[in-house]
Design an enzyme around this catalytic site. Sequence first.
Site, PDB file in Angstrom:
ATOM      1  N   ARG A 174       0.815  -1.222   0.000  1.00  0.00           N
ATOM      2  CA  ARG A 174       0.000   0.000   0.000  1.00  0.00           C
ATOM      3  C   ARG A 174       0.846   1.268   0.000  1.00  0.00           C
ATOM      4  NH1 ARG A 174      -5.221  -1.086   3.800  1.00  0.00           N
ATOM      5  NH2 ARG A 174      -5.909  -2.996   2.779  1.00  0.00           N
ATOM      6  N   ASP A 218     -15.579   8.263  10.249  1.00  0.00           N
ATOM      7  CA  ASP A 218     -14.458   7.350  10.020  1.00  0.00           C
ATOM      8  C   ASP A 218     -13.177   8.171   9.960  1.00  0.00           C
ATOM      9  OD1 ASP A 218     -14.429   4.202   8.948  1.00  0.00           O
ATOM     10  OD2 ASP A 218     -12.617   5.327   8.453  1.00  0.00           O
TER      11      ASP A 218
HETATM   12  C1  LIG Z   1     -13.538  -3.006   8.960  1.00  0.00           C
HETATM   13  S1  LIG Z   1     -14.212  -1.381   8.862  1.00  0.00           S
HETATM   14  C2  LIG Z   1     -15.785  -1.621   9.656  1.00  0.00           C
HETATM   15  C3  LIG Z   1     -16.910  -0.928   8.913  1.00  0.00           C
HETATM   16  C4  LIG Z   1     -18.307  -1.197   9.479  1.00  0.00           C
HETATM   17  N1  LIG Z   1     -18.425  -0.680  10.820  1.00  0.00           N
HETATM   18  C5  LIG Z   1     -18.641  -2.658   9.426  1.00  0.00           C
HETATM   19  O1  LIG Z   1     -18.721  -3.312  10.476  1.00  0.00           O
HETATM   20  O2  LIG Z   1     -18.828  -3.191   8.329  1.00  0.00           O
HETATM   21  C6  LIG Z   1     -13.270  -0.530  10.142  1.00  0.00           C
HETATM   22  C7  LIG Z   1     -13.251   0.980   9.949  1.00  0.00           C
HETATM   23  O3  LIG Z   1     -12.729   1.582  11.141  1.00  0.00           O
HETATM   24  C8  LIG Z   1     -11.991   2.725  10.763  1.00  0.00           C
HETATM   25  N2  LIG Z   1     -11.063   3.095  11.845  1.00  0.00           N
HETATM   26  C9  LIG Z   1      -9.959   2.443  12.262  1.00  0.00           C
HETATM   27  N3  LIG Z   1      -9.366   3.108  13.259  1.00  0.00           N
HETATM   28  C10 LIG Z   1     -10.108   4.211  13.486  1.00  0.00           C
HETATM   29  C11 LIG Z   1      -9.999   5.301  14.391  1.00  0.00           C
HETATM   30  N4  LIG Z   1      -9.000   5.395  15.280  1.00  0.00           N
HETATM   31  N5  LIG Z   1     -10.938   6.272  14.328  1.00  0.00           N
HETATM   32  C12 LIG Z   1     -11.960   6.193  13.435  1.00  0.00           C
HETATM   33  N6  LIG Z   1     -12.115   5.189  12.562  1.00  0.00           N
HETATM   34  C13 LIG Z   1     -11.193   4.205  12.583  1.00  0.00           C
HETATM   35  C14 LIG Z   1     -11.288   2.294   9.487  1.00  0.00           C
HETATM   36  O4  LIG Z   1     -10.899   3.397   8.704  1.00  0.00           O
HETATM   37  C15 LIG Z   1     -12.347   1.425   8.815  1.00  0.00           C
HETATM   38  O5  LIG Z   1     -13.070   2.127   7.839  1.00  0.00           O
END
Ligand SMILES: C[S@@+](CC[C@H](N)C(=O)[O-])C[C@H]1O[C@@H](n2cnc3c(N)ncnc32)[C@H](O)[C@@H]1O
Length: 289
Positions: free
Chosen positions: A51, A162
Amino acid sequence: MSTLLVSSLCPFDTTNDVIFSRADFAAIANIVYSESGNVYTDGKATLVYSRLTPRLRIHRTDSFAEYIKLVTKDADERRVMVNLLTTNHTYFYREAHHYDHFIETMRPELIDKAMRGEPVRIWSAGCSSGEEVYSLGMALLGESRSEGLRIAAKDIRFLASDLADHAIEKARAAKYAKSALAPVPADLRNHWTKSDGDDAIIAPTVQNLMRFRSLNLLHQWPFDGLFDAIFCRNVMIYFDTATKEQLLLRFAQQLAPSGYLYIGHSERLSGPAEAYLTAVGKTIYQRTT
Ligand SMILES: C[S@@+](CC[C@H](N)C(=O)[O-])C[C@H]1O[C@@H](n2cnc3c(N)ncnc32)[C@H](O)[C@@H]1O
């Protein structure tokens, strides 16, 4: 001297012209952890390499060590790097049992509340590209178009946040491959999306309920009020126990009395938040104190 990881981690890179060492990986993992709470173990080295290599090219360097020097002093590039390393996998109606609970238990209460003229507030924390929050919006408006339009006219807001700017952008665009909508019950899909060739666009009625914003969950939250429900699913799996427990406590305190917290299937409640929340379903908790 640190071991070079490139040849073992990137078997398809025959040029091996980018220098990536274990020390580089550890430095990047440290930055990602302190910026976002996400823990990167050695298994993520290939992902980091693939990436970030395009960013090295943009900055005309073939050395991760040089790139690390850059992100250390340049906050914008650091943000780009952390964004690129997030895991954004998501899909509509993921963990359908949460939607069943939301529709059967929460929806009637929320509609009563909205019809009394009170605000209804729901937060999708770590919303990624929007599939979760649009699923919720459609579920709240329901299977009757006329009732849905009456509900949508009330003071209802979904906050969807996010860390990853690219994910928020995709969410705001509100356009998905039709096939991605397949898990959504047909009546909801038919009422609350419209067709655009091979794509489906989320209906403006649903879009208007949404407020997307970039927000790092580890930072301060700019909210005045409490939420009726918080969905933070498949976000905390990447956090260590201390970060997760601190976040769970903050979520519990950000819930209205009797509000619900929904977390991912592989996550569980632990730490001081347990004093506020009672399990009412599989990975569903209600604020009881
Ligand atoms: C695997 S996705 C989950 C999406 C959705 N909630 C679901 O369950 O399908 C995890 C998301 O958490 C976000 N994320 C990770 N660390 C974070 C942080 N410290 N603050 C805000 N968002 C965060 C990532 O960018 C990502 O889009």
